[in-house]
Enzyme design. Sequence first.
Site, mmCIF file in Angstrom:
data_model
loop_
_atom_site.group_PDB
_atom_site.id
_atom_site.type_symbol
_atom_site.label_atom_id
_atom_site.label_comp_id
_atom_site.label_asym_id
_atom_site.label_seq_id
_atom_site.Cartn_x
_atom_site.Cartn_y
_atom_site.Cartn_z
ATOM 1 C CB SER A 47 2.529 -1.634 11.032
ATOM 2 O OG SER A 47 2.907 -2.118 9.774
ATOM 3 C CE LYS A 50 3.560 -5.693 10.436
ATOM 4 N NZ LYS A 50 2.355 -4.837 10.326
ATOM 5 C CE LYS A 88 6.667 -1.893 9.203
ATOM 6 N NZ LYS A 88 5.779 -1.518 8.095
ATOM 7 C CB SER A 136 3.184 -3.248 6.950
ATOM 8 O OG SER A 136 3.538 -1.894 6.803
#
Length: 308
Positions: free
Chosen positions: A121, A228, A67, A64
Site C-alpha cells: 500500500s 487489499k 488501489k 487504500s
Amino acid sequence: MKNLTESIVFIRLFVTSVISLALLHAPVQAQGPNLLSNAALILDVRTGESIYAKNANIVTPIASITKLMTAMVVIDAQQNLDQVLTVAVEDLDYLKASRSRLSIGSELSRREMLQLALMSSENRAASSLGRFYPGGLKAAVAAMNAKAKTLGMANTHYFDTTGLSPENVSTARDLAVMVQAAQGYPLIREYSTQPDQYVQIPATGQTLHYNNSNALVKSDGWSISLQKTGFINEAGRCVVMLAQIAQRPVVLILLDSVGKFSRLGDAQRVKTWIETGVVLAIPKPVALVKKGSKAKRGKAVIVKKRKR
C-alpha cells in the site's frame, strides 16, 4: 383406553423435547459471525449468493482499497511495465502526512510501483502510477470512475489513485464486484498476495525491503488469491479478499473496523464460522498499565484510545 391416552401424551412430550433440543443445538450459521467491522459482505463466488451481509449498501470511505482500481486502469492502459517512473514533489501526501521510504527522485519501474502499491500500500507509488498515466492524474481518476460505472458500481466514486482522500467512497456490495473484476488480472493477483519484495533505488544504491500489509497472506491457514488492505481515520480498518474457504471461493469485504488488528480478527472469525458454523466471541480489550502510574494492588489502569 387409559394406556393409549398415556402413550399419546408420552409421544407428544417426547416429540416436543426432540424438537426443542434440535432448535437449541441447531447450526448457528444463520445468525452470522461476530464482527467489529461496521460493514461487511461475504459472497460465494460460484453462486453469487450473499452468505452474510451487514450494512453492505452503506456508502463509506474505502482508503487504500482504492488501489485495486488504480492497478486495473493502469494495466488496462497497456503501458510499458518496465518504464522507469520517478517520485516527484506531487507525490507527497499533504493531506494525511503519511510516511514513505520512497524519497523524491527515487526511480522504479512501473512494475515495481504496481507491486509496492498493491502489496504494501505504498502511497507514493500509487500516486506516481496516476501521474504517469496517459493524460496524467486527472485522466487516471476519470478512467477509474468510468470503469466503476461500467462494472455497475453505482455507489462508488474515486477522487485520487491512493485512497488517502475520504472522498474515495464505495459500498461493500460494490467492492465485491470490484474484487471479482480484479481477479481477472494475473498481475493483481500475484502482486497483491506477494509476502514481501526487495527494490533497489539506483540513485543511492539503497535496497528497500517491503512486507505485505496483510499478515494473513503468510498464514498457513489461509489460501488467498487476491487482497487489499486500507486505512485512514475516516474509513477505519478495511480489508477485501478473495480466498478459498471450506473448499469454495469466497469474496470477503470488511470495512470500517476499529483497532489495528480488528480486521484480521474479523476475517478469522468469518473463516471459522464458514468452516464450522461456530460463532467466535470478540475478545475483550486488554487493560494496559500506564508507565509511572500509581495503580495499587496490581490493578490495571485502562488506557483509552483516542477516538476517531
